[in-house]
Structure formats: structure tokens, C-alpha cells
Design a protein around this motif. Structure first.
Motif, short mmCIF file in Angstrom:
data_model
loop_
_atom_site.label_atom_id
_atom_site.label_comp_id
_atom_site.label_asym_id
_atom_site.label_seq_id
_atom_site.Cartn_x
_atom_site.Cartn_y
_atom_site.Cartn_z
N PRO A 85 40.68 43.33 35.49
CA PRO A 85 41.06 41.92 35.67
C PRO A 85 40.71 41.32 37.03
CG PRO A 85 42.95 43.31 35.99
CD PRO A 85 41.81 44.23 35.69
N PHE A 86 39.53 41.61 37.53
CA PHE A 86 39.20 41.13 38.87
C PHE A 86 38.07 40.09 38.85
CE2 PHE A 86 40.74 45.52 39.41
CZ PHE A 86 41.84 45.24 40.20
N SER A 93 42.97 39.07 41.17
CA SER A 93 43.19 39.62 39.84
C SER A 93 44.08 38.67 39.06
CB SER A 93 43.84 41.01 39.94
OG SER A 93 45.11 40.91 40.52
N TRP A 94 44.04 38.78 37.76
CA TRP A 94 44.84 37.87 36.95
C TRP A 94 45.34 38.59 35.72
CZ3 TRP A 94 43.12 35.54 32.10
CH2 TRP A 94 41.86 35.97 31.68
N ASN A 105 47.69 46.67 36.13
CA ASN A 105 47.60 47.73 35.12
C ASN A 105 47.88 49.08 35.76
OD1 ASN A 105 46.78 46.13 32.87
ND2 ASN A 105 44.77 45.96 33.83
N ARG A 138 39.45 39.54 46.60
CA ARG A 138 39.24 40.04 45.25
C ARG A 138 40.51 39.67 44.46
NH1 ARG A 138 39.57 46.14 42.98
NH2 ARG A 138 37.89 46.05 41.45
N TYR A 147 46.57 52.92 35.58
CA TYR A 147 45.47 53.76 35.09
C TYR A 147 45.65 55.19 35.60
CZ TYR A 147 43.04 49.17 34.92
OH TYR A 147 42.69 47.87 34.69
N GLY A 154 45.46 45.69 39.73
CA GLY A 154 45.39 44.43 39.00
C GLY A 154 46.45 44.31 37.92
#
Lengths: 582, 116
Positions: A504-505, A474-475, B100, A472, B102, B98
Motif C-alpha cells: 500500500p505505498f 501508505s494508505w 499490514n 513514502r 507480514y 503500511g
């Protein structure tokens, strides 16, 4: 089965309990909701205010202490996001049931306490909080008045009185009134008499700052060094600490705080740049609204780390987002911000130490506008989207003033954690990037350096990178201005539901794992390398195996120092189509 | 003949009965009448209250009925829990995903929403 029952028993033992249960079932959820509504910070704030309002005068003071003075949330220069640490390090969420009042709520309560309160430590704490809050409102005269008023209520000769005198001197200094500060400091000297030389390092720091502001840098440096390295422990009066858990202590590492200031002075003296400078500006959001009551810290580049009490250059932005730090010793500083979650949510505060270096010249008045940009919104691929076509199209919301963007990808390790991202592509002029799947496969995921130095222990997931159909990915995106300074990014605090945005996945599942890939993921890197080599020999068009062989040889050289691997890698690179760089 | 015997027997029975009941006087004519032929509303309700009902229940339907009843009672709770995430001002945790940061409860909710 036959059931015989009298009507009256049916009602008493069956229907009635059912009705009660049903009523409870209907009532409970609304009761829970009502209870929850009464626990929101806003409801608690109103309840607290009402409780204080209605209390008898003695109880009122107790409540003011409990609700408006003591909570650690009201410590000076305390923010949810504290500078000096890792970007993701945040102050732990307060779970205490107090501290819901706004600064405006607290002003009249604090005023009342400094008029009527009795506890010396709490009086000092209240007075300092008042001076701080008035300062943030741009009402420094009221702040000075609060300190003076509290000072007047203290017993002559008491420790508290001395502390407050020092506070007043520092406050005057921060208002750029060095002469007033000196006058107050003289009072302190008179009151402590022979103890003058024995005062604590905070006294020395403030005294030294006053001297510097008055244009006497040599004396300032001497004063800052007078109590340091004297061989004997530094005697100092003990500040009555209002709460042991409080971070608002003036004596956390005071020696190093003084040392820090002395070092600044000595560097300035050696360079001959000793005229007081200033640093001011406004802190605003990209849409022009000011960031109110945010912390702003000028920190020595030589001394990063968490913000300490007694930092010489710190302030809070006023109602217009304005900040002003006076009497700065010329030199190099790192600019840091203190922000609360609601100030940070949805906005980007990209921290790259070098970008926030501030050079303050001799006697210079630096005007430094700071604009916090909105977080970049990722548009595609997001929300665990699966890439199906031959290309992968990255796109994101454009940022005003951006000259170029970097797209960074993160490959998760065995446990699904992706700590460090590596560039997918750099310096992209537009807010989109299109790559063929083959180009993506050829994009490196970086190399982890194993602790034991054995090349076979490097993370195989990073080596396989975007070719792993089970990962998975992310970016995120960073935006830079023409000077190469980062101005915004997609990664940041996304706390409220409105700011969560797209996740963002993404996944690339078009390939399936080969035998060599499996060996690699099993940690058998040498065997995997053999197999990739064989694959290329059998089919020279097998670019995926070629990428992997190059990456493994690179790891073998970079980590294991294998020179042969390096030359083999160089040979294989020649066979790469175009300019792919695995 | 028979009739005569009967007549005789009855007379004897009657005299015996009268003899035995000589000390007993029956006074609750009204009560008995009210029970057998209820006239007032109150008495009607009273009769209903004490009436005995008889149901024939199969074990299967008894189980199904009880289950349905329980479900019906539990439904408001179930609906409530489904529609309510943990309360914001309770202990909340920040998580990183990712790149971030949260609030964990909001993140989980969003992930769940995307899954559906």
C-alpha cells in the motif's frame, strides 16, 4: 614460468581434489534442500508420529508427554492472535522443536496417556486437553469420559482428584447440566470436608456459577463474595503445575477472576436481571466456510486486558463454526476472538471495541452470527507507484454489503515509521476515489501532540503531509455497512505469499521542497510560518503556502493554546478555494 | 698406420673391459627392452603415469585460470543462495508495514521483486 609435473602427481594433487570439490558443490545444495524439507512442520509432524509409533512402551509415554502434552502450544485457549491486546500484538512464534501435532493426532496419544501415565500433574493436563479437544469436535461426552477416567485413576483424597472433580463440574456446567455439576460439586464438598470453606477462588467461582445456573442469583453472589476481602489470605490447595512456563495455570490472579464474576452478578442483581441467558451462533468466513476451532470470549466491558485462565465465558468453535455459551449473567460484554495465523491470514477481523459490544438481556438467548470478511485488496496506487498526472486515483476491490468506505492515509515520521493514519476522505460510496493533486496537498496529515507541550515540537512531516516529495506514503481502506459498523479493511495479516497482495505505498514527487518547507522539516516551525506568510503576501494564489500557514497556525493554537493564531487561522481559511480543509 | 693403432687400442680396451666385467653378469635384458620398447598395456599405462609433463604458463593466465576455476566451483553454492530465502519454519519474525502484518522474509522478498 615453466611447470614440470609428472602425470601421476597432476592427478593426485590437482585433479582428484578438484573432482571431490565439484562433487561436494553439486551435492551440498540438494542436501540442504533435503534437510530443509525435513524441517517443515508437516515433515516434523510425520516424523514425530513415526517416532512415537515405533518407540517401546515406556519410551512411548515419554514421547507422548514431550510431543503431545507438554508443549505450550497445546495450552487451552491459546491462539496466535490473542484477544484483549493491541490488534498487532501476537503470541511470539514458537521456536521449540515440539508441538507439531494436530488435535486429531493427539487424541489417541492423550487417551493412551490418561490410561497409562503416572505423573499426576501431567495426567491432569492431558485430561484437560482431551476434554477441550473433544469439546471442539462436538464430542463433549467423550470429553466428560476422559475427565472421569483420569479422575478414577487418582488416589482418593489427592489434590489431583479434587482438581479433576472441579473440572468435571465446570465441564458439566458448560454443557448446561447444572444439576450434574451440582452433584459433582457436592462430592467435592464431601471429600474436602471441613476444608470446604477453604477451597480456592476457582471453586467459589464455579460453585457460584452453578448456583446462578440453578436460578439462585443471591446465593451465587454471596458465594462469589465469601472468600473476598475476608481480611485473611485465601488458603487454597496448590495445583500441581505441569510446566512452569505453561500459561495453563488455574491460579493466575484467581481473586480478580472471582471478583470479576461477583461484579457481574451484583450489577445484574441491582438491575433485577438475573435469569440465565445464553450466547450462541456461528463463526464463518465470508465465503461460507466455518472457522473451526477458533476461540470465542465474552468479556466484561469493565475488565479488558489479556485473557486470563478462569474466564467464565469462553468457548471454542466446533467443526461447523458453531459456538454456544450458557448461563451467562445478563449484561454488557465485549466479544473477542482467538485465532491462529492460518485462520487469520488474508481475512479481516476489524476490531473496534464498540462494534463488538454485545448486550445480553435478562434470560435472553442471543443468536449472533459472525462473518469474517476477506481483506480489501488495494488496486491503485500501490507498490511504491509514483503519481505523475494531475489527479490521484484510489481504487480497491469492492466488499459485499459495504455501504461506504473510508480511505485512510499514513504519513511517515523522520524515521519512516507511520503509526497512525488520518482520513484522506470519509464515507465514499464507491470503491474508488479520485482527487486532484491540489486536493491531496490540501488534505491534512493530522497533528502529533508533543510530550513537552511545545507546539514547535510537533512532527513536521505530518504537517507537510502529502506535499512532501521525499515521503513514502501508505494508505488503507475500511468498509462499513449501512449501520456504520466496520465490516472489512485492507490492513491485516498477510502472511502467505498468496495473500501478500499489493503493497500500500505510493509517492508524490511532483513538487520540490521550498525554502519554507525545508525550515519546517528542520524543526524551525516559527521561521517556516513567517516564510509561508510572506509567500502568501507576495502571491495570493500560492495555495500550498496557504495550506501550510493554516496548519502551522492550527498547531500553534491546538498545542500552544495561542488565541491569536486561532483568529489568524480563521482569516486565512476564508481565502481557501472551495472547501479545502488542510 | 692409424688403422693399426686403432686396432691395437681397441683390442687392449676390449681385453681390459672383459677383465673388469669378468665378475658381472647382465641378466635384465627383458626389463630394459620393456622400458625402451613397451609392449603390454599395463606397461604402457605405467609409462604414462610416470611421464613428465612440462607446461609453460604466464603468471597472468595462471591467476585468471585459478579465478575461473574457483568461480566454477562456487557457482552451485551461489545459485543455491540466490534462489533460497530463509527457511519458513526457522525463527520467523512478523513485521508491520503500511498497516499490514507480514512475515519478514516474505515481505523482503516481495520488496526485492518490486524493485526489479
Amino acid at each position: 614460468m615453466k611447470i614440470r609435473i609428472k602425470v601421476k602427481h597432476l592427478v593426485l594433487y590437482v585433479l582428484l581434489p578438484l573432482i571431490v570439490l565439484a562433487a561436494a558443490a553439486i551435492w551440498t545444495p540438494t542436501a540442504i534442500e533435503r534437510y530443509q524439507a525435513s524441517r517443515t512442520p508437516e515433515a516434523l509432524r510425520l516424523k514425530t508420529l513415526e517416532e512415537i509409533e515405533q518407540a517401546s512402551s515406556k519410551r512411548k509415554l515419554e514421547l507422548i508427554v514431550q510431543e503431545a502434552i507438554r508443549p505450550s502450544r497445546y495450552d487451552l485457549y491459546r491462539f496466535d492472535y490473542q484477544p484483549g491486546g493491541n490488534r498487532l500484538m501476537v503470541a511470539s512464534e514458537d521456536t521449540e522443536e515440539t508441538g507439531f501435532l494436530t488435535p486429531e493426532d493427539r487424541l489417541p496419544l492423550l487417551e493412551r496417556y490418561i490410561r497409562e501415565g503416572e505423573d499426576e500433574a501431567l495426567l491432569i493436563r492431558a485430561a484437560r486437553q482431551l476434554a477441550y479437544e473433544y469439546g471442539a469436535l462436538g464430542r463433549s461426552e467423550d470429553g466428560e469420559k476422559a475427565l472421569k477416567q483420569t479422575f478414577d485413576r487418582m488416589q482418593p483424597g489427592s489434590q489431583g482428584r479434587l482438581e479433576l472433580l472441579l473440572d468435571r463440574a465446570e465441564y458439566a456446567l458448560n454443557q448446561n447440566d447444572a444439576d450434574k455439576a451440582e452433584g459433582l460439586f457436592e462430592q467435592l464438598r464431601k471429600q474436602t470436608g471441613s476444608r470446604g470453606a477453604d477451597l480456592n477462588t476457582r471453586t467459589d467461582r464455579i460453585s457460584s456459577q452453578i448456583l446462578f445456573a440453578q436460578g439462585r442469583p443471591e446465593q451465587a453472589a454471596t458465594r462469589a463474595g465469601s472468600n473476598l476481602h475476608s481480611g485473611t489470605p485465601i488458603p487454597r490447595f496448590v495445583s500441581p503445575s505441569p510446566s512452569p512456563s505453561s500459561a495453563d495455570s488455574n491460579h493466575s490472579k484467581p481473586e480478580s477472576e472471582l471478583m470479576l464474576y461477583r461484579n457481574l452478578l451484583e450489577r445484574a442483581l441491582s438491575r433485577g436481571t438475573t435469569s440465565p441467558a445464553s450466547f450462541s451462533g456461528t463463526l464463518t468466513y465470508g465465503d461460507g466456510t466455518p472457522v473451526v476451532r477458533a476461540g470465542l470470549f465474552l468479556r466484561s466491558e469493565k475488565d479488558p486486558g489479556p485473557v486470563r485462565e478462569g474466564e467464565p465465558y469462553r468457548t471454542v468453535t466446533d467443526q461447523n463454526g458453531r459456538f454456544d455459551i450458557r448461563n451467562v449473567v445478563p449484561g454488557s460484554y465485549v466479544l473477542e476472538l482467538g485465532l491462529d495465523f492460518d485462520q487469520l491470514d488474508g481475512w479481516s477481523w476489524p476490531v473496534q471495541a464498540k462494534d463488538w459490544m454485545v448486550e445480553i438481556g435478562d434470560g435472553q438467548h442471543v443468536e449472533y452470527p459472525i462473518v469474517i470478511q476477506p481483506l480489501i485488496e488495494l488496486q491503485s496506487p500501490v507498490n511504491d507507484q509514483e503519481i505523475t498526472g494531475d489527479t490521484i486515483d484510489f481504487s480497491w476491490s469492492p466488499i459485499e454489503g459495504a455501504a461506504y468506505y473510508d480511505v485512510i492515509g499514513s504519513i511517515p515520521d523522520q524515521d519512516g515509521n507511520a503509526y497512525v493514519g488520518t482520513a484522506i476522505r470519509n464515507r465514499i460510496p464507491e470503491n474508488r476515489l479520485s482527487l486532484t493533486l491540489n486536493e491531496l496537498y490540501g488534505t491534512s496529515g493530522g497533528l502529533t501532540m508533543p510530550d513537552d507541550g511545545s507546539w514547535e515540537d510537533t512532527d513536521p512531516n505530518r504537517l507537510l503531509a502529502y506535499m512532501n516529495p521525499d515521503a513514502r506514503f501508505s494508505w488503507n481502506v475500511s468498509a462499513y455497512d449501512a449501520e456504520g459498523r466496520i465490516i472489512s479493511q485492507s490492513g491485516g495479516y498477510r502472511l502467505s505469499e498468496d495473500n501478500v497482495g499489493n503493497m500500500p505505498f505510493f509517492h508524490v514527487r511532483q513538487r520540490s521542497l521550498t525554502e519554507a518547507d525545508r525550515l519546517l522539516l528542520d524543526g524551525k516551525l516559527e521561521q517556516a510560518l513567517q516564510l509561508y506568510r510572506r509567500n502568501i503576501d507576495i502571491d495570493p494564489q500560492d495555495t500550498e503556502s496557504l495550506y501550510m500557514a493554516i496548519r502551522l497556525l492550527n498547531a500553534k493554537f491546538e498545542i500552544g493554546g495561542d488565541i491569536e493564531a486561532q483568529s489568524e487561522e480563521a482569516e486565512l481559511r476564508k481565502r481557501l478555494p472551495n472547501s479545502d480543509s488542510p | 698406420m692409424n688403422g693399426l693403432d686403432n686396432e691395437k687400442d681397441r683390442a687392449a680396451l676390449k681385453s681390459r673391459l672383459e677383465e673388469e666385467l669378468a665378475d658381472t653378469t647382465f641378466t635384465s635384458h627383458t626389463k630394459v627392452l620393456q622400458r625402451t620398447h613397451p609392449s603390454s598395456r599395463r606397461a604402457g599405462l605405467h609409462a604414462l603415469w610416470n611421464r613428465e609433463l612440462e607446461f609453460t604458463v604466464k603468471p597472468g593466465s595462471l591467476i585468471i585460470g585459478t579465478a575461473a576455476l574457483l568461480l566454477l566451483l562456487a557457482s552451485p553454492y551461489a545459485v543455491h543462495t540466490l534462489h533460497n530465502t530463509p527457511f519458513p519454519s526457522d525463527k520467523r519474525e512478523l513485521i508491520e508495514a503500511g498497516g499490514n502484518v507480514y512475515w519478514e522474509d516474505i515481505y523482503r522478498k516481495e520488496v526485492k521483486r518490486l524493485e526489479n
